[in-house]
Design a protein around this motif. Sequence first.
Motif, short mmCIF file in Angstrom:
data_model
loop_
_atom_site.label_atom_id
_atom_site.label_comp_id
_atom_site.label_asym_id
_atom_site.label_seq_id
_atom_site.Cartn_x
_atom_site.Cartn_y
_atom_site.Cartn_z
N LYS A 117 0.81 -1.17 0.01
CA LYS A 117 -0.06 0.05 0.02
C LYS A 117 0.95 1.31 0.06
CE LYS A 117 -3.66 -2.45 2.36
NZ LYS A 117 -4.21 -2.84 3.91
N LYS A 118 2.26 1.15 0.40
CA LYS A 118 3.08 2.36 0.56
C LYS A 118 4.10 2.36 -0.76
CE LYS A 118 1.94 3.26 5.03
NZ LYS A 118 1.31 4.62 5.33
N THR A 119 4.40 1.10 -1.15
CA THR A 119 5.52 1.12 -2.01
C THR A 119 5.21 0.12 -3.38
OG1 THR A 119 7.20 1.54 -0.43
CG2 THR A 119 8.04 0.60 -2.39
N LYS A 120 5.39 0.45 -4.35
CA LYS A 120 5.15 -0.46 -5.33
C LYS A 120 5.78 -1.53 -5.55
CE LYS A 120 3.87 0.50 -10.25
NZ LYS A 120 2.54 0.46 -10.32
N PHE A 121 7.05 -1.59 -5.02
CA PHE A 121 8.03 -2.79 -5.10
C PHE A 121 7.27 -4.18 -4.29
CE2 PHE A 121 11.37 -5.60 -2.95
CZ PHE A 121 11.92 -5.87 -4.18
N PHE A 122 6.55 -3.67 -3.40
CA PHE A 122 5.79 -4.74 -2.63
C PHE A 122 4.58 -5.08 -2.86
CE2 PHE A 122 9.12 -2.79 0.50
CZ PHE A 122 9.59 -3.91 0.67
N ASP A 123 4.12 -4.42 -3.97
CA ASP A 123 2.80 -4.60 -4.49
C ASP A 123 2.85 -5.74 -5.68
OD1 ASP A 123 0.10 -4.48 -4.84
OD2 ASP A 123 0.18 -2.64 -6.39
N PHE A 124 2.61 -6.96 -5.37
CA PHE A 124 2.61 -8.29 -6.07
C PHE A 124 1.73 -9.24 -5.45
CE2 PHE A 124 5.94 -9.30 -3.16
CZ PHE A 124 6.13 -10.79 -3.27
N ASN A 125 1.51 -10.25 -6.15
CA ASN A 125 0.85 -11.24 -5.75
C ASN A 125 1.49 -12.20 -4.83
OD1 ASN A 125 -1.05 -13.41 -5.34
ND2 ASN A 125 -1.02 -14.08 -7.54
#
Length: 186
Positions: free
Chosen positions: A48-56
């Motif tokens: 929710k804060k960083t795109k790097f951690f936005d994955f399945n």
Amino acid sequence: MESILQPWPWYISGPLIALIMFVLIYFGKTFGMSSNLRTFCTLAGAGKKTKFFDFNWKSQKWNLTVVLGAIIGGFIAHHYLSIPTNIDLNPKTVSELSQLGFENAGKTLLPAELYSWDSVFSIKGLTILIIGGFLVGFGTRYAGGCTSGHAITGLSSLQLPSLVAVIGFFIGGLIMIHLVFPLIFG
């Protein structure tokens, strides 16, 4: 019983690691522990804060079993499959560590000067943990993986970037132990 408690010889453990790597490569998977940190951060909501951690993260469930297996395996190995023994360190290393204030050099795997709760919760211990954690995290991200990922998966699949990373890990280790370590503990 004591022969069971000895480390496995290279001719058993080496081929087992190779077999595991073959199976992982066959199924299109890679081995490495640092990718699990990304998965744990994603589970905690970092996406929710960083795109790097936005994955399945569910695509990495199999890799989370590796972490669980490492924890359970380490516990079993330490408590049930090992016997207390001195570590066969070079006498020069024992002497140098003793000069740096390590009382049980060669007697314990985890020296109390680094791993006791008193040491960890001291100003020096917390500083080492914070700076060391930052450097490991930065290095892992910069290198595109951790030591286990590059040294086991990357080298076994003949990746040149992994060879460069592993050489860098060794150079960094040598710099740390010969230059930085004496500054911290000298």
